[in-house]
Design a protein around this motif. Sequence first.
Motif, mmCIF file in Angstrom:
data_model
loop_
_atom_site.group_PDB
_atom_site.id
_atom_site.type_symbol
_atom_site.label_atom_id
_atom_site.label_comp_id
_atom_site.label_asym_id
_atom_site.label_seq_id
_atom_site.Cartn_x
_atom_site.Cartn_y
_atom_site.Cartn_z
ATOM 1 N N HIS A 1 0.775 -1.099 -0.146
ATOM 2 C CA HIS A 1 0.051 0.119 -0.021
ATOM 3 C C HIS A 1 0.852 1.278 0.059
ATOM 4 O O HIS A 1 1.944 1.164 0.077
ATOM 5 C CB HIS A 1 -1.003 0.037 1.176
ATOM 6 N N HIS B 1 4.745 -0.105 0.376
ATOM 7 C CA HIS B 1 5.220 -0.882 1.805
ATOM 8 C C HIS B 1 4.385 -2.024 2.152
ATOM 9 O O HIS B 1 3.289 -1.960 1.744
ATOM 10 C CB HIS B 1 5.857 0.165 2.799
ATOM 11 N N ARG C 1 4.076 8.996 13.043
ATOM 12 C CA ARG C 1 3.849 9.746 11.676
ATOM 13 C C ARG C 1 4.201 11.383 11.862
ATOM 14 O O ARG C 1 3.333 11.887 12.493
ATOM 15 C CB ARG C 1 2.507 9.629 11.057
HETATM 16 FE FE LIG Z 1 1.463 1.877 5.805
#
Ligand SMILES: [Fe+2]
Length: 312
Positions: free
Chosen positions: A112, A231, A249
């Motif tokens: 994805h 990934h 993130r």
């Molecule tokens: Fe991811």
Amino acid sequence: MSKQFAFTAEQLKSFRENGYAGPFDAYDQNEMKETYKKLRAEIFDRSHAIYDLEHSSLLAGYDRHLDIDFFSRHIMRRQILDKVEGILGPNLLCWRSEMFPKYPGDEGTDWHQADTFGHASGAPQVVWPMNTDFGGAITVWTAVTDADKENGCLRFIPGTHEEMHYDETKEMKYSPEQVNKLEKNGMKSGFFGYDYRNLQKDPSWVPDDANAVSMEMKAGQFVIFWSTLMHASWPNTSSNRTRLGFTARYVPTSVRIYPDTDVINEYGSKLSLDKYGVVLVSGQDEYKHNRRLLKNARGLEFATALDELETA
Ligand SMILES: [Fe+2]
Ligand SMILES: O=C(O)CCC(=O)C(=O)O
């Protein structure tokens, strides 16, 4: 101030070309293993977690940096931020963290890419200013346990971070009953109850993983990658070795998080964003686009808040 853990020019060049860098050390391996023993109890204790869960799902692992002190400090660890600042500049938000456990027998995570992170909610969660080439977030995936091919380490397809093969506005149906049931090329591979292939811009396209790399990591190591990099992870085919990854993130302060919404609606649940805020992990927030938390839910002040108090 010189940055002890900053990328070398060569590492940064390689990161720009490949879309990932690492593994690097965040913690001593034994220290991480000791920490993991304590963390397991804290992970199960949701008494201060900022989301009320309707049922168990991937969402249980969301944003525990907002209530577990170890993760609150982890997202500000110099070993990590010195490098992320080299990519995104000095003014940084951590907007999301996720735990990714893979128990023995679990499927791998399917290939994805994430740009707006709207893939499961249908609404963009990360919106960069107009006219920027970038999208997505810098992802720092830390191995809480050892991660290898047998227990489900990450896989990357180098150099794929600049072209999106998925349209995150397309519909994906949440079907928790298909967890651990989907197969690709004879291998268990899915997306936590979704089928990420439904988002492909070209339904007949097949990811070319001939050049994929496996990121085998020791507990305490981390890798950095663009969320727009292709990934995935291997299934956990071990009989008794759980794999746990913790993803943080990061985006620059110019990015808007969850614009125009006060809920996250994904993985079959609606989470209220009432207690949510971004964390300024470095620099200044001149934009003030996003509600910001100065403390975690147990009262631990984020380091930048402390710095500000000292210099105020
Ligand atoms: Fe991811
Ligand atoms: O750990 C995994 O299997 C998936 C991780 C991932 O997709 C991410 O960190 O964005």
